[in-house]
Design an enzyme around this catalytic site. Structure first.
Site, PDB file in Angstrom:
ATOM      1  N   ARG A  47      11.403  -0.381  11.886  1.00 17.03           N
ATOM      2  CA  ARG A  47      10.135  -0.550  12.593  1.00 17.03           C
ATOM      3  C   ARG A  47      10.176  -1.796  13.468  1.00 17.03           C
ATOM      4  O   ARG A  47      10.400  -2.903  12.984  1.00 17.03           O
ATOM      5  CB  ARG A  47       8.983  -0.681  11.583  1.00 17.03           C
ATOM      6  CG  ARG A  47       8.591   0.631  10.944  1.00 17.03           C
ATOM      7  CD  ARG A  47       7.506   0.451   9.904  1.00 17.03           C
ATOM      8  NE  ARG A  47       6.300  -0.196  10.411  1.00 17.03           N
ATOM      9  CZ  ARG A  47       5.200  -0.336   9.702  1.00 17.03           C
ATOM     10  NH1 ARG A  47       5.146   0.128   8.454  1.00 17.03           N
ATOM     11  NH2 ARG A  47       4.141  -0.930  10.201  1.00 17.03           N
ATOM     12  N   ARG A  78      -9.576   0.778   9.089  1.00 14.81           N
ATOM     13  CA  ARG A  78      -9.187  -0.582   9.444  1.00 14.81           C
ATOM     14  C   ARG A  78     -10.282  -1.305  10.230  1.00 14.81           C
ATOM     15  O   ARG A  78     -10.100  -2.465  10.589  1.00 14.81           O
ATOM     16  CB  ARG A  78      -7.939  -0.537  10.308  1.00 14.81           C
ATOM     17  CG  ARG A  78      -6.640  -0.883   9.541  1.00 14.81           C
ATOM     18  CD  ARG A  78      -5.505  -0.682  10.520  1.00 14.81           C
ATOM     19  NE  ARG A  78      -4.291  -1.347  10.291  1.00 14.81           N
ATOM     20  CZ  ARG A  78      -3.209  -0.792   9.726  1.00 14.81           C
ATOM     21  NH1 ARG A  78      -3.278   0.415   9.198  1.00 14.81           N
ATOM     22  NH2 ARG A  78      -2.079  -1.446   9.654  1.00 14.81           N
ATOM     23  N   LYS A  90       0.827  -1.214   0.000  1.00 12.27           N
ATOM     24  CA  LYS A  90       0.000   0.000   0.000  1.00 12.27           C
ATOM     25  C   LYS A  90       0.860   1.264   0.000  1.00 12.27           C
ATOM     26  O   LYS A  90       0.582   2.208  -0.743  1.00 12.27           O
ATOM     27  CB  LYS A  90      -0.945   0.026   1.221  1.00 12.27           C
ATOM     28  CG  LYS A  90      -1.878  -1.167   1.321  1.00 12.27           C
ATOM     29  CD  LYS A  90      -2.880  -1.037   2.472  1.00 12.27           C
ATOM     30  CE  LYS A  90      -2.255  -1.026   3.851  1.00 12.27           C
ATOM     31  NZ  LYS A  90      -1.617  -2.311   4.240  1.00 12.27           N
ATOM     32  N   ARG A 125      11.448  -5.823   4.729  1.00 14.02           N
ATOM     33  CA  ARG A 125      11.320  -4.397   5.032  1.00 14.02           C
ATOM     34  C   ARG A 125      11.918  -4.081   6.400  1.00 14.02           C
ATOM     35  O   ARG A 125      12.533  -3.041   6.595  1.00 14.02           O
ATOM     36  CB  ARG A 125       9.831  -4.010   4.996  1.00 14.02           C
ATOM     37  CG  ARG A 125       9.559  -2.530   5.257  1.00 14.02           C
ATOM     38  CD  ARG A 125       8.116  -2.174   5.014  1.00 14.02           C
ATOM     39  NE  ARG A 125       7.210  -2.724   6.012  1.00 14.02           N
ATOM     40  CZ  ARG A 125       5.879  -2.670   5.936  1.00 14.02           C
ATOM     41  NH1 ARG A 125       5.297  -2.118   4.896  1.00 14.02           N
ATOM     42  NH2 ARG A 125       5.129  -3.192   6.884  1.00 14.02           N
ATOM     43  N   ARG A 136      -0.216  -8.853  13.650  1.00  9.37           N
ATOM     44  CA  ARG A 136      -0.751  -7.862  12.702  1.00  9.37           C
ATOM     45  C   ARG A 136      -1.564  -8.532  11.608  1.00  9.37           C
ATOM     46  O   ARG A 136      -2.606  -8.020  11.192  1.00  9.37           O
ATOM     47  CB  ARG A 136       0.385  -7.030  12.108  1.00  9.37           C
ATOM     48  CG  ARG A 136       0.912  -5.996  13.102  1.00  9.37           C
ATOM     49  CD  ARG A 136       2.291  -5.546  12.745  1.00  9.37           C
ATOM     50  NE  ARG A 136       2.323  -4.771  11.534  1.00  9.37           N
ATOM     51  CZ  ARG A 136       3.413  -4.664  10.756  1.00  9.37           C
ATOM     52  NH1 ARG A 136       4.533  -5.269  11.078  1.00  9.37           N
ATOM     53  NH2 ARG A 136       3.376  -3.917   9.678  1.00  9.37           N
TER      54      ARG A 136
HETATM   55  P1  AMP Z   1       0.768   0.554   9.217  1.00  6.68           P
HETATM   56  O1  AMP Z   1       1.935   1.410   8.932  1.00  6.68           O
HETATM   57  O2  AMP Z   1      -0.440   0.928   8.423  1.00  6.68           O
HETATM   58  O3  AMP Z   1       1.094  -0.914   9.104  1.00  6.68           O
HETATM   59  O4  AMP Z   1       0.372   0.818  10.734  1.00  6.68           O
HETATM   60  C1  AMP Z   1       1.256   0.556  11.800  1.00  6.68           C
HETATM   61  C2  AMP Z   1       0.488   0.430  13.105  1.00  6.68           C
HETATM   62  O5  AMP Z   1      -0.176   1.660  13.398  1.00  6.68           O
HETATM   63  C3  AMP Z   1      -0.620  -0.616  13.130  1.00  6.68           C
HETATM   64  O6  AMP Z   1      -0.132  -1.930  13.419  1.00  6.68           O
HETATM   65  C4  AMP Z   1      -1.542  -0.081  14.224  1.00  6.68           C
HETATM   66  O7  AMP Z   1      -1.001  -0.330  15.515  1.00  6.68           O
HETATM   67  C5  AMP Z   1      -1.455   1.427  13.972  1.00  6.68           C
HETATM   68  N1  AMP Z   1      -2.491   1.871  13.007  1.00  6.68           N
HETATM   69  C6  AMP Z   1      -2.273   2.403  11.771  1.00  6.68           C
HETATM   70  N2  AMP Z   1      -3.421   2.705  11.176  1.00  6.68           N
HETATM   71  C7  AMP Z   1      -4.402   2.343  12.034  1.00  6.68           C
HETATM   72  C8  AMP Z   1      -5.822   2.373  11.968  1.00  6.68           C
HETATM   73  N3  AMP Z   1      -6.481   2.846  10.889  1.00  6.68           N
HETATM   74  N4  AMP Z   1      -6.513   1.910  13.047  1.00  6.68           N
HETATM   75  C9  AMP Z   1      -5.885   1.450  14.142  1.00  6.68           C
HETATM   76  N5  AMP Z   1      -4.554   1.365  14.262  1.00  6.68           N
HETATM   77  C10 AMP Z   1      -3.800   1.817  13.213  1.00  6.68           C
END
Ligand code: AMP
Length: 190
Positions: free
Chosen positions: A134, A89, A14, A128, A146
């Site tokens: 991260r 989400r 994404k 990654r 996740r």
């Molecule tokens: P991502 O970079 O999108 O993989 O997000 C990293 C982390 O941020 C996720 O594992 C969640 O802990 C938090 N996070 C990101 N977007 C959301 C969302 N829309 N709702 C809830 N938690 C989020």
């Protein structure tokens, strides 16, 4: 104006595709993960709150995410539209997004879901993790959390858009450019 939800599990591509899409269509990239990481880096109260959820691979509570997105939408005046990446989400977030956009006389054009098998996701995330720094990309247990959170809590969001006739699935395995062309083809049909 295009308002696109780019959907898929962690590691689906994404972020990579969003970068290319915002350039081609001159859109605003709204990645909730990136916004949380920025808050974390700056040591804000919101960052502190999100930290424990992120480090465990769990979702940050809806009301926290929704108010952060609301703020970002309100400050992005005169935009040609948004790429929502990693948001919504949960179905509660999807409903909140519809209401927010309506208040700004906008609506979602469509959701584009990147379809990638679980084994490929795990490999991509681990790869990654070597450079992203991260924490949640580096630990097998967090990666598994996740992915299971995605299937349990996030996948129902696809049905939410499917019911509105706004859902398209794309094969997320292939070259970055090939996948990008497929996404652009869908956007051009909106
Ligand atoms: P991502 O970079 O999108 O993989 O997000 C990293 C982390 O941020 C996720 O594992 C969640 O802990 C938090 N996070 C990101 N977007 C959301 C969302 N829309 N709702 C809830 N938690 C989020």
């Amino acid at each position: 104006m295009y308002n696109i939800v780019l959907f898929g599990p962690p590691g689906a591509g994404k972020g990579t595709q969003s970068e290319k899409l915002i350039e081609k269509y001159d859109l605003t990239h709204l990645s909730t993960g990136d916004l949380f990481r920025k808050h974390l880096g700056e040591g804000t109260a919101l960052g502190e709150l999100a930290k424990k959820y992120m480090n465990e691979g769990r979702l940050v509570p809806d009301e926290v995410v929704i108010s952060m997105v609301e703020e970002k939408i309100a400050e992005s005046k005169n935009t040609k539209g948004f790429i929502f990446d990693g948001f919504p989400r949960t179905t509660a977030q999807a409903q909140a997004l519809d209401s927010m956009l309506e208040r700004h006389d906008m609506s979602i054009s469509g959701m584009i879901a990147l379809d990638v098998p679980e084994s490929v996701l795990k490999e991509r995330i681990k790869e990654r993790g070597k450079t992203s720094g991260r924490v949640d990309d580096q630990d097998e247990e967090k990666i598994n959390t996740r992915i299971s959170v995605y299937f349990q809590e996030t996948l129902p969001v696809a049905a939410y858009y499917e019911k509105q006739g706004k859902f398209t699935k794309i094969n997320g395995v292939g070259t970055i450019q090939g996948i990008f062309n497929d996404i652009a083809h869908v956007i051009d049909s909106y």
